[in-house]
Scaffold this active site. Structure first.
Site, short mmCIF file in Angstrom:
data_model
loop_
_atom_site.label_atom_id
_atom_site.label_comp_id
_atom_site.label_asym_id
_atom_site.label_seq_id
_atom_site.Cartn_x
_atom_site.Cartn_y
_atom_site.Cartn_z
CG ASP A 10 -1.72 1.15 1.45
OD1 ASP A 10 -2.45 1.48 0.52
OD2 ASP A 10 -1.66 1.77 2.53
CG LEU A 11 1.85 5.58 -1.99
CD1 LEU A 11 3.32 5.22 -2.12
CD2 LEU A 11 1.38 6.29 -3.27
CG ASP A 12 -1.89 7.71 2.96
OD1 ASP A 12 -0.96 8.16 3.65
OD2 ASP A 12 -3.09 7.95 3.17
CB THR A 18 0.13 10.99 1.12
OG1 THR A 18 -0.26 9.61 1.13
CG2 THR A 18 1.35 11.15 0.26
CE LYS A 46 -4.32 8.31 8.65
NZ LYS A 46 -3.47 8.10 9.81
N GLY A 47 -7.10 5.00 3.30
CA GLY A 47 -7.29 3.80 2.48
C GLY A 47 -8.58 3.80 1.67
NE ARG A 50 -9.03 11.97 -6.12
CZ ARG A 50 -8.48 12.11 -7.31
NH1 ARG A 50 -9.07 12.81 -8.24
NH2 ARG A 50 -7.31 11.52 -7.58
CB SER A 115 -1.80 2.84 -3.91
OG SER A 115 -2.37 4.06 -3.50
CB ALA A 116 -7.19 3.41 -2.67
CB SER A 117 -3.48 7.17 -4.20
OG SER A 117 -3.23 8.45 -4.76
CG ASN A 119 -3.12 12.14 -7.10
OD1 ASN A 119 -3.08 12.71 -8.18
ND2 ASN A 119 -4.10 12.32 -6.23
CE LYS A 146 -5.73 -0.94 -1.12
NZ LYS A 146 -4.63 -0.15 -0.54
CD GLU A 170 -3.64 -1.70 2.94
OE1 GLU A 170 -3.74 -0.87 3.86
OE2 GLU A 170 -4.00 -1.44 1.79
CG ASP A 171 -2.01 2.49 6.34
OD1 ASP A 171 -2.29 2.08 5.20
OD2 ASP A 171 -2.32 3.63 6.74
P1 B16 Z 1 -6.40 9.94 -4.39
P2 B16 Z 1 -3.54 4.18 -0.13
C1 B16 Z 1 -5.35 6.14 -0.32
O1 B16 Z 1 -4.03 5.70 -0.51
C2 B16 Z 1 -5.39 7.09 0.86
O2 B16 Z 1 -5.09 6.39 2.06
C3 B16 Z 1 -6.78 7.68 0.98
O3 B16 Z 1 -6.83 8.59 2.06
C4 B16 Z 1 -7.13 8.39 -0.34
O4 B16 Z 1 -8.45 8.91 -0.27
C5 B16 Z 1 -7.01 7.39 -1.49
O5 B16 Z 1 -5.71 6.85 -1.51
C6 B16 Z 1 -7.33 8.01 -2.83
O6 B16 Z 1 -6.33 8.97 -3.13
O7 B16 Z 1 -7.38 11.02 -4.09
O8 B16 Z 1 -4.97 10.41 -4.52
O9 B16 Z 1 -6.82 9.11 -5.58
O10 B16 Z 1 -3.52 4.09 1.36
O11 B16 Z 1 -4.50 3.20 -0.79
O12 B16 Z 1 -2.17 4.15 -0.75
MG MG Z 2 -2.83 3.12 3.34
#
Ligand code: B16
Ligand code: MG
Length: 218
Positions: A10-12, A18, A46-47, A50, A115-117, A119, A146, A170-171
């Protein structure tokens, strides 16, 4: 026990923090909408994707918006968030992470991001870790969030590993549930009381080595 062929991160909250930038950007939106958004509220995001994060934020503020309005608000929040992450540097990699990834590389273990992000690729570039990753699955490539295992299963597929040969780091509880639902073993990063469903919980990568990983899982 199964061999370890790939580690999926996982990233964040695992590689970088972040969440603090997400918090500032979400808080600014809440301020503009006229309600208070606290660090405790931020824990709920978290996780989470968006758009789901925005829904939770609006629930906190007891505000209703149309789908079109939500798209505009999410885009505003993201614009602000991107300003923060575009300034990130390798100094923001969490302690011990780089050494652990390099240890995996030396042993020929595939390194994958899950990662869910949306970005995530930009963040990996900013912190100069992109070259260490064999595959990246981010929020742009999945349709189910997730605790659905899609993000991790796609990651395993990209490096041709069976789920039973993968270990997820994972956190967030939802991420640990996703790993388990995908038939993967899982290391929780954080508090053992919260992440008790993981096979192993560590506070961070500071004193964690590939040898310790193997001692536990192989
Ligand atoms: P974005 P992860 C997640 O990252 C964040 O924990 C979560 O807070 C955020 O809303 C999600 O990514 C989406 O991010 O807006 O950049 O697409 O923990 O899955 O690495
Ligand atoms: Mg995370």
């Amino acid at each position: 026990m199964n061999a370890v062929k790939a580690c999926i991160f996982d990233l964040d909250g695992v590689i970088v923090d972040t969440a603090k930038y997400h918090f500032i950007a979400w808080k600014q939106l809440a301020d503009e909408l006229g309600f208070s958004f606290t660090e405790r509220h931020n824990e709920l995001l978290k996780g989470v994707s968006r758009m789901r994060s925005l829904d939770i934020l609006l629930e906190i503020g007891k505000i209703e918006k149309s789908e079109a309005e939500k798209q505009v608000l999410a885009a505003q929040k993201n614009e602000r968030y991107v300003v923060f992450i575009s300034r990130m540097t390798p100094d923001e990699i969490l302690p011990g992470v780089r050494q652990f990834l390099e240890g995996l590389k030396e042993k020929g273990i595939k390194i994958v991001l899950g990662s869910a992000s949306k970005n995530a690729p930009m963040i990996l570039e900013q912190i100069a870790l992109a070259p260490l990753f064999d595959a990246v699955v981010d929020g742009n490539q999945v349709t189910r969030a997730k605790p659905d295992p899609e993000v991790f299963l796609k990651g395993a597929e990209k490096v041709k590993a069976n789920p039973s040969e993968c270990i997820v780091f994972e956190d967030a509880m939802a991420g640990i549930e996703a790993a388990k639902a995908g038939g993967m073993r899982c290391v929780g990063i954080g508090d053992a009381e919260i992440l008790g469903k993981a096979d192993l919980v560590i506070p961070g990568f500071m004193d964690f080595t590939v040898e310790k990983l193997f001692a536990h899982f192989c």
